[in-house]
Scaffold this motif. Structure first.
Motif, PDB file in Angstrom:
ATOM      1  N   LYS A  82       3.416  30.776  23.481  1.00  0.00           N
ATOM      2  CA  LYS A  82       3.527  31.013  24.917  1.00  0.00           C
ATOM      3  C   LYS A  82       4.057  29.784  25.657  1.00  0.00           C
ATOM      4  CE  LYS A  82      -0.062  34.459  24.827  1.00  0.00           C
ATOM      5  NZ  LYS A  82      -1.440  34.798  25.079  1.00  0.00           N
ATOM      6  N   ALA A  83       4.424  28.741  24.887  1.00  0.00           N
ATOM      7  CA  ALA A  83       4.970  27.527  25.495  1.00  0.00           C
ATOM      8  C   ALA A  83       6.323  27.842  26.133  1.00  0.00           C
ATOM      9  CB  ALA A  83       5.119  26.434  24.442  1.00  0.00           C
ATOM     10  N   ASP A  84       6.749  26.963  27.028  1.00  0.00           N
ATOM     11  CA  ASP A  84       8.029  27.198  27.688  1.00  0.00           C
ATOM     12  C   ASP A  84       9.187  27.020  26.703  1.00  0.00           C
ATOM     13  OD1 ASP A  84       9.412  24.307  28.319  1.00  0.00           O
ATOM     14  OD2 ASP A  84       7.219  24.175  28.288  1.00  0.00           O
ATOM     15  N   GLU A 101      22.425  26.595  19.092  1.00  0.00           N
ATOM     16  CA  GLU A 101      21.552  26.785  20.251  1.00  0.00           C
ATOM     17  C   GLU A 101      22.033  27.882  21.193  1.00  0.00           C
ATOM     18  OE1 GLU A 101      20.054  23.314  22.175  1.00  0.00           O
ATOM     19  OE2 GLU A 101      19.869  22.230  20.276  1.00  0.00           O
ATOM     20  N   SER A 102      23.306  28.245  21.107  1.00  0.00           N
ATOM     21  CA  SER A 102      23.798  29.304  21.982  1.00  0.00           C
ATOM     22  C   SER A 102      23.496  30.697  21.422  1.00  0.00           C
ATOM     23  CB  SER A 102      25.306  29.156  22.211  1.00  0.00           C
ATOM     24  OG  SER A 102      26.019  29.353  21.004  1.00  0.00           O
ATOM     25  N   ARG A 103      23.189  30.784  20.129  1.00  0.00           N
ATOM     26  CA  ARG A 103      22.932  32.096  19.529  1.00  0.00           C
ATOM     27  C   ARG A 103      21.509  32.265  19.009  1.00  0.00           C
ATOM     28  NH1 ARG A 103      27.857  33.824  15.731  1.00  0.00           N
ATOM     29  NH2 ARG A 103      27.251  31.985  14.571  1.00  0.00           N
ATOM     30  N   VAL A 104      20.727  31.187  18.970  1.00  0.00           N
ATOM     31  CA  VAL A 104      19.311  31.277  18.582  1.00  0.00           C
ATOM     32  C   VAL A 104      18.509  31.156  19.875  1.00  0.00           C
ATOM     33  CG1 VAL A 104      17.439  30.251  17.253  1.00  0.00           C
ATOM     34  CG2 VAL A 104      19.755  30.264  16.316  1.00  0.00           C
ATOM     35  N   TYR A 105      17.876  32.254  20.252  1.00  0.00           N
ATOM     36  CA  TYR A 105      17.171  32.336  21.531  1.00  0.00           C
ATOM     37  C   TYR A 105      15.712  31.926  21.395  1.00  0.00           C
ATOM     38  CZ  TYR A 105      21.295  35.141  22.526  1.00  0.00           C
ATOM     39  OH  TYR A 105      22.585  35.570  22.665  1.00  0.00           O
ATOM     40  N   SER A 106      15.084  31.671  22.544  1.00  0.00           N
ATOM     41  CA  SER A 106      13.656  31.333  22.551  1.00  0.00           C
ATOM     42  C   SER A 106      12.834  32.436  21.904  1.00  0.00           C
ATOM     43  CB  SER A 106      13.153  31.105  23.980  1.00  0.00           C
ATOM     44  OG  SER A 106      13.740  29.955  24.529  1.00  0.00           O
ATOM     45  N   SER A 107      13.235  33.688  22.099  1.00  0.00           N
ATOM     46  CA  SER A 107      12.505  34.810  21.489  1.00  0.00           C
ATOM     47  C   SER A 107      12.580  34.746  19.961  1.00  0.00           C
ATOM     48  CB  SER A 107      13.037  36.146  21.991  1.00  0.00           C
ATOM     49  OG  SER A 107      14.417  36.281  21.692  1.00  0.00           O
ATOM     50  N   ASP A 108      13.710  34.281  19.429  1.00  0.00           N
ATOM     51  CA  ASP A 108      13.841  34.113  17.973  1.00  0.00           C
ATOM     52  C   ASP A 108      12.904  33.015  17.482  1.00  0.00           C
ATOM     53  OD1 ASP A 108      15.988  35.998  17.918  1.00  0.00           O
ATOM     54  OD2 ASP A 108      17.411  34.394  18.413  1.00  0.00           O
ATOM     55  N   ILE A 109      12.844  31.924  18.224  1.00  0.00           N
ATOM     56  CA  ILE A 109      11.974  30.806  17.848  1.00  0.00           C
ATOM     57  C   ILE A 109      10.515  31.240  17.890  1.00  0.00           C
ATOM     58  CG2 ILE A 109      11.239  28.468  18.464  1.00  0.00           C
ATOM     59  CD1 ILE A 109      14.109  28.068  19.625  1.00  0.00           C
ATOM     60  N   LYS A 111       9.354  34.213  17.417  1.00  0.00           N
ATOM     61  CA  LYS A 111       9.121  35.097  16.277  1.00  0.00           C
ATOM     62  C   LYS A 111       8.923  34.287  14.999  1.00  0.00           C
ATOM     63  CE  LYS A 111      11.408  38.874  16.209  1.00  0.00           C
ATOM     64  NZ  LYS A 111      12.448  39.909  16.092  1.00  0.00           N
ATOM     65  N   ILE A 112       9.743  33.275  14.794  1.00  0.00           N
ATOM     66  CA  ILE A 112       9.646  32.442  13.596  1.00  0.00           C
ATOM     67  C   ILE A 112       8.317  31.673  13.582  1.00  0.00           C
ATOM     68  CG2 ILE A 112      10.634  30.407  12.447  1.00  0.00           C
ATOM     69  CD1 ILE A 112      13.423  31.572  13.283  1.00  0.00           C
ATOM     70  N   VAL A 113       7.918  31.131  14.729  1.00  0.00           N
ATOM     71  CA  VAL A 113       6.639  30.417  14.822  1.00  0.00           C
ATOM     72  C   VAL A 113       5.479  31.380  14.553  1.00  0.00           C
ATOM     73  CG1 VAL A 113       5.069  29.260  16.441  1.00  0.00           C
ATOM     74  CG2 VAL A 113       7.476  28.577  16.326  1.00  0.00           C
TER      75      VAL A 113
END
Length: 134
Positions: A82-84, A101-109, A111-113
């Motif tokens: 839930k971090a920014d 960084e232009s194609r890997v979104y925060s939502s992807d990160i 999900k991986i975490v």
């Protein structure tokens, strides 16, 4: 790391363990505390093993397993999902240097975490992957 039996299913949150096969597809067991078994039809549902997932890189794709290894090597500490976005991106720059960084979104990160936090306690996470067939 032997994560061959672990899959992500499109449209379903979390991760699943492949436990069997039936006429229409596969039988999966959720990896959360509920251990719910479900059946998926391959003609209508997409799923991918964690070993096959990659993320976009600046020069070449980065395997999800390599990112998990980097997190594990770094001590296994992950930011709160839930971090920014900036906190997540900084963390990801450390464990997946060279990601696009232009194609890997925060939502992807996120999900991986989340996936890492689900599997980090599993015995499969500590096992060596079987050698590829030649």
């Amino acid at each position: 790391m032997n994560l061959r039996a672990l899959v992500s299913v499109t449209g379903k949150p979390g991760l699943f363990k492949l436990v069997g096969q039936n006429k229409g597809g596969f039988i999966l067991e959720s990896l959360d505390e509920k251990k719910i078994k479900t059946s998926v039809n391959l003609s209508t549902t997409k799923m991918a093993t964690l070993e096959d997932i990659t993320i976009y890189g600046d020069e070449e794709e980065i395997r999800l397993l390599d990112i998990f290894e980097a997190i594990k090597t770094k001590g296994g500490e992950t930011p709160d999902v839930k971090a920014d976005g900036n906190t997540l991106r900084e963390f990801f720059r450390e464990v997946a240097p060279g990601h696009d960084e232009s194609r890997v979104y925060s939502s992807d990160i996120k999900k991986i975490v989340t996936w890492y936090n689900i599997i980090k306690e599993l015995p499969l996470f500590e096992e060596e992957a079987p050698a590829p067939l030649q």
